[in-house]
Design a protein around this motif. Structure first.
Motif, PDB file in Angstrom:
ATOM      1  N   ARG A 332      76.943  49.497  95.349  1.00 11.83           N
ATOM      2  CA  ARG A 332      76.155  50.216  94.336  1.00 11.83           C
ATOM      3  C   ARG A 332      75.582  49.195  93.375  1.00 11.83           C
ATOM      4  N   ASP A 333      74.452  49.530  92.799  1.00 16.25           N
ATOM      5  CA  ASP A 333      73.764  48.568  91.935  1.00 16.25           C
ATOM      6  C   ASP A 333      74.620  48.128  90.752  1.00 16.25           C
ATOM      7  N   ASP A 334      75.460  49.040  90.276  1.00 18.92           N
ATOM      8  CA  ASP A 334      76.238  48.733  89.074  1.00 18.92           C
ATOM      9  C   ASP A 334      77.615  48.155  89.382  1.00 18.92           C
ATOM     10  N   ALA A 335      77.899  47.848  90.649  1.00 19.52           N
ATOM     11  CA  ALA A 335      79.233  47.372  91.006  1.00 19.52           C
ATOM     12  C   ALA A 335      79.127  46.236  92.019  1.00 19.52           C
ATOM     13  N   PRO A 336      78.823  45.000  91.577  1.00 21.16           N
ATOM     14  CA  PRO A 336      78.736  43.872  92.518  1.00 21.16           C
ATOM     15  C   PRO A 336      80.102  43.568  93.136  1.00 21.16           C
ATOM     16  N   VAL A 337      80.079  43.282  94.436  1.00 23.58           N
ATOM     17  CA  VAL A 337      81.315  42.948  95.149  1.00 23.58           C
ATOM     18  C   VAL A 337      81.400  41.455  95.400  1.00 23.58           C
ATOM     19  N   LEU A 338      80.282  40.828  95.750  1.00 30.31           N
ATOM     20  CA  LEU A 338      80.203  39.378  95.899  1.00 30.31           C
ATOM     21  C   LEU A 338      79.140  38.837  94.964  1.00 30.31           C
ATOM     22  N   VAL A 339      79.444  37.713  94.313  1.00 32.60           N
ATOM     23  CA  VAL A 339      78.508  37.111  93.363  1.00 32.60           C
ATOM     24  C   VAL A 339      78.374  35.624  93.676  1.00 32.60           C
ATOM     25  N   ASP A 340      77.156  35.193  93.999  1.00 36.87           N
ATOM     26  CA  ASP A 340      76.851  33.778  94.249  1.00 36.87           C
ATOM     27  C   ASP A 340      77.852  33.154  95.221  1.00 36.87           C
ATOM     28  N   PHE A 341      78.048  33.808  96.332  1.00 42.12           N
ATOM     29  CA  PHE A 341      78.979  33.303  97.348  1.00 42.12           C
ATOM     30  C   PHE A 341      78.255  32.226  98.151  1.00 42.12           C
ATOM     31  N   ASP A 342      78.658  30.995  97.987  1.00 43.08           N
ATOM     32  CA  ASP A 342      77.983  29.858  98.606  1.00 43.08           C
ATOM     33  C   ASP A 342      79.022  29.051  99.381  1.00 43.08           C
ATOM     34  N   LEU A 343      78.832  28.986 100.705  1.00 42.61           N
ATOM     35  CA  LEU A 343      79.855  28.366 101.543  1.00 42.61           C
ATOM     36  C   LEU A 343      79.229  27.916 102.856  1.00 42.61           C
ATOM     37  N   THR A 344      79.644  26.738 103.313  1.00 38.87           N
ATOM     38  CA  THR A 344      79.239  26.244 104.624  1.00 38.87           C
ATOM     39  C   THR A 344      80.473  26.166 105.512  1.00 38.87           C
ATOM     40  N   SER A 357      93.681  42.001  96.019  1.00 37.17           N
ATOM     41  CA  SER A 357      92.965  43.153  96.582  1.00 37.17           C
ATOM     42  C   SER A 357      91.703  43.408  95.777  1.00 37.17           C
ATOM     43  N   GLY A 358      90.617  43.712  96.489  1.00 42.50           N
ATOM     44  CA  GLY A 358      89.347  43.974  95.832  1.00 42.50           C
ATOM     45  C   GLY A 358      88.562  42.728  95.494  1.00 42.50           C
ATOM     46  N   ALA A 359      89.021  41.561  95.984  1.00 41.64           N
ATOM     47  CA  ALA A 359      88.325  40.320  95.656  1.00 41.64           C
ATOM     48  C   ALA A 359      87.051  40.149  96.466  1.00 41.64           C
ATOM     49  N   GLY A 360      86.936  40.872  97.595  1.00 41.84           N
ATOM     50  CA  GLY A 360      85.729  40.780  98.410  1.00 41.84           C
ATOM     51  C   GLY A 360      85.935  40.127  99.753  1.00 41.84           C
ATOM     52  N   LYS A 361      87.179  39.977 100.179  1.00 42.91           N
ATOM     53  CA  LYS A 361      87.466  39.281 101.449  1.00 42.91           C
ATOM     54  C   LYS A 361      86.898  40.041 102.644  1.00 42.91           C
ATOM     55  N   THR A 362      87.201  41.336 102.738  1.00 38.67           N
ATOM     56  CA  THR A 362      86.708  42.125 103.863  1.00 38.67           C
ATOM     57  C   THR A 362      85.188  42.230 103.829  1.00 38.67           C
ATOM     58  N   THR A 363      84.612  42.256 102.642  1.00 39.54           N
ATOM     59  CA  THR A 363      83.156  42.316 102.531  1.00 39.54           C
ATOM     60  C   THR A 363      82.505  41.082 103.139  1.00 39.54           C
ATOM     61  N   VAL A 364      83.139  39.913 102.936  1.00 40.82           N
ATOM     62  CA  VAL A 364      82.604  38.679 103.532  1.00 40.82           C
ATOM     63  C   VAL A 364      82.552  38.799 105.050  1.00 40.82           C
ATOM     64  N   THR A 365      83.660  39.276 105.653  1.00 39.98           N
ATOM     65  CA  THR A 365      83.676  39.399 107.115  1.00 39.98           C
ATOM     66  C   THR A 365      82.731  40.501 107.592  1.00 39.98           C
ATOM     67  N   LEU A 525      90.180  25.529 106.509  1.00 33.92           N
ATOM     68  CA  LEU A 525      89.625  25.722 105.168  1.00 33.92           C
ATOM     69  C   LEU A 525      90.145  27.037 104.608  1.00 33.92           C
ATOM     70  N   ILE A 526      90.669  26.994 103.399  1.00 31.95           N
ATOM     71  CA  ILE A 526      91.132  28.199 102.714  1.00 31.95           C
ATOM     72  C   ILE A 526      90.201  28.439 101.527  1.00 31.95           C
ATOM     73  N   VAL A 527      89.623  29.639 101.502  1.00 33.38           N
ATOM     74  CA  VAL A 527      88.708  30.016 100.423  1.00 33.38           C
ATOM     75  C   VAL A 527      89.397  31.092  99.585  1.00 33.38           C
ATOM     76  N   VAL A 528      89.554  30.825  98.312  1.00 36.37           N
ATOM     77  CA  VAL A 528      90.234  31.752  97.408  1.00 36.37           C
ATOM     78  C   VAL A 528      89.176  32.531  96.631  1.00 36.37           C
ATOM     79  N   LEU A 529      89.256  33.836  96.721  1.00 38.27           N
ATOM     80  CA  LEU A 529      88.286  34.710  96.046  1.00 38.27           C
ATOM     81  C   LEU A 529      88.956  35.460  94.906  1.00 38.27           C
ATOM     82  N   GLU A 530      88.172  35.673  93.866  1.00 36.90           N
ATOM     83  CA  GLU A 530      88.618  36.513  92.749  1.00 36.90           C
ATOM     84  C   GLU A 530      87.387  37.180  92.153  1.00 36.90           C
ATOM     85  N   ALA A 531      87.407  38.524  92.126  1.00 42.81           N
ATOM     86  CA  ALA A 531      86.285  39.301  91.578  1.00 42.81           C
ATOM     87  C   ALA A 531      84.968  38.939  92.244  1.00 42.81           C
TER      88      ALA A 531
END
Length: 570
Positions: A332-344, A357-365, A525-531
């Motif tokens: 939804r426009d008012d609820a960003p799940v990923l912000v500036d996710f930059d990764l190679t 939980s809710g950090a956006g891990k499943t959204t990335v996949t 590589l371990i990527v740690v996500l938060e918010a």
């Protein structure tokens, strides 16, 4: 066209036999011929009438069979087209339709469309032709009786059409309510454990009764309007016969018509009213079909999920790198799940996504699998934007082990082989061995031919998870996604398949989501996500040295594991 010809021939034959009866009544019976000649003439004409009726019925039966075949073909193609259209819809669109709504459209709505061609085109068209021909014969026999028979029909037919137009919205609303009821039934029995655990059986039964009562009430409202109209026509048909006998008798007393004319008029009046009522009735049935047809085509007209671009290319067979370029995503426009996710992510490495939980891990996949596209930024594979690749081609490069395992109601072999078309029994067994599933499968009475039941309810959670891993192993895809793939395994089973998973990861680009951090310590590589943001990245050793969020998560899990062990020691 063939249906029109068959119906037209049957209709014309229908117009002949009343004239033959008129000839018998007015020509043969009152004549001065000897009895034996009259008897012979009656036999000849009777045999002729019987032959006409048999031929007419043969044409009717042929038309009915061909109509049935046409209906079956139309319904099959419509249902197949709808099913294929639904398969191409986005996840959000399918979620809005709900499982019950999808099934309702594929079954109830498509079935309601059955016969629409006949009701909307063939039957009214043929009936109109028969009306014209019958009216011509009536005026040929007696214009006075024809006027009596026809005086009330045109205005009544128009009023009937206008009256029945008000029925379609009611049927459409009824179909929508039935969809809601069907969806609730699916949810109730899909979550029957929750229903029983919270003692909600009575409430669910009451909600079902209320919803079904609404459907019945609307259906009866539509039926009341149709029955009222049928009542009017039910009075008209015998009333027309009465008027013909009364007025025909009056004309007969004055020598203007014969008894045969009156008898023939009675038959023609029925033959006239039948196609007129057929037209009115077809309008009624068409309203139901059109209400269902609207719902079917509404679903078919929904835009497909991620259509291929005109210049789309096939996905590469080998992965050199996957690059997330400043990716944003929001449901939804008012609820960003990923912000500036930059990764190679270099090809062939294992990337672990960790975080609360809710950090956006499943959204990335999900973005990697192209279940969704980025709101901003882009994802590129070997330098090519995923949106410029053919979706089917790209998905063939993927294998996924989801957190919520879904198994089909079939055999174990079929579920494992689902990820690879044409897989042999040997390949299935090999995948099961590597997923540490062969032993428990082999111990079952039917082995790989064991039926798992709907959603695999005959198996334990750990068994279902291992079958899901075997399915992904058999797919042998260059990109692998594991979302909590070992969450339902006990410690022993988890330990046994770690070596297999490590071997599986070699040479593949793998994204792993795990709350058990012990399962990702060997990730490249371990990527740690938060918010929705990347806050840390590195190997296990690097992140433990850093002493940040990842270090705190590992430390907390170690304490949680130590507490029950300490309790057992006491």
């Amino acid at each position: 066209m063939v249906l029109f010809v068959l119906s037209l021939i049957a209709g014309m034959l229908d117009l002949l036999w009343p004239l033959a009866i008129k000839h018998i009544l007015d020509g043969i019976l009152p004549s001065a011929l000897p009895i034996d000649q009259k008897t012979r003439a009656l036999a000849i004409w009777g045999a002729g009438i019987l032959a006409i009726l048999i031929v007419k019925q043969a044409f009717d039966s042929t038309r009915a069979f061909r109509m049935a075949v046409l209906n079956v073909k139309v319904i099959f193609r419509l249902r197949q087209a709808l099913f294929e259209a639904l398969l191409k819809l986005g996840l959000s669109q399918l979620s809005e339709l709900k499982a019950g709504g999808i099934i309702s459209r594929l079954s109830n709505d498509v079935d309601a469309v059955s016969g629409l061609i006949q009701m909307a085109l063939v039957s009214p068209g043929v009936a109109f032709i028969r009306v014209i021909l019958t009216v011509g014969v009536l005026f040929y026999l007696s214009w006075q009786l024809a006027l009596v028979a026809l005086v009330a029909m045109p205005p009544l037919a128009v009023l009937s059409y206008l009256w029945l137009r008000t029925v379609r919205p009611i049927y459409r609303s009824t179909q929508q309510d039935r969809q809601e009821v069907d969806a609730r039934v699916g949810e109730t029995f899909g979550g029957i454990r929750v229903v029983r655990a919270f003692r909600r059986e009575t409430r669910e039964a009451r909600d079902y009764a209320v919803g079904h009562h609404t459907v019945i009430r609307k259906f009866l409202r539509a039926q009341t309007r149709e029955i009222a109209l049928e009542g009017v026509w039910g009075i008209l048909i015998p009333g027309a016969s009465l008027m013909i006998v009364w007025y025909g008798g009056y004309l007969s007393l004055r020598g203007l018509v014969g008894v045969g004319d009156i008898f023939a008029f009675q038959i023609y009046a029925v033959l006239l009213l039948q196609p007129i009522w057929q037209i009115v009735s077809s309008i009624s049935q068409t309203q139901k079909s059109l209400a269902a047809m609207q719902r079917v085509f509404e679903a078919m007209e929904l835009p497909p999920d991620k259509p291929d671009a005109p210049d789309a290319a096939d996905a590469p067979t080998a992965v050199e790198s996957i690059r997330f370029e400043h990716v944003d995503f929001a449901y939804r426009d008012d609820a960003p799940v990923l912000v500036d996710f930059d990764l190679t992510v270099p090809g062939g490495v294992t990337v672990a996504l960790v975080g609360p939980s809710g950090a956006g891990k499943t959204t990335v996949t999900d973005l990697v699998a192209r279940f969704h596209d980025p709101t901003a930024g882009r994802i590129v594979i070997n330098g090519m934007d995923l949106r410029q690749l053919r979706l089917g081609s790209y998905r063939r490069r993927l294998a996924i082990v989801p957190q919520e395992v879904f198994l089909f109601d079939g055999t174990i072999e079929r579920n494992i082989a689902y990820g690879r078309r044409g897989a042999t029994r040997a390949q299935v067994i090999d995948a099961a061995r590597r997923a540490n599933a062969h032993d428990f499968i082999d111990a079952m009475p039917d082995g790989y031919d064991t039926f798992v039941g709907e959603r695999g309810f005959k198996l334990s959670g750990g068994q279902r998870q291992r079958l899901s891993i075997a399915r992904a192993l058999l797919a042998d895809a260059p990109i692998l996604i594991l979302d909590e793939a070992t969450s339902n395994l006990d410690s022993e089973s988890e330990r046994l398949i770690q070596r297999s998973l490590t071997e599986l990861f070699r040479g593949r680009t793998t994204f792993v989501i795990a709350h058990r951090l012990s399962t990702v310590v060997h990730a490249d590589l371990i990527v740690v996500l938060e918010a929705g943001r990347i806050v840390e990245r590195g190997t296990h050793a690097e992140l433990m040295t850093l002493g940040g969020l990842y270090h705190a998560m590992v430390h907390r899990q170690r304490l949680e594991l130590a507490e029950p062990l300490a309790g057992e020691a006491r």
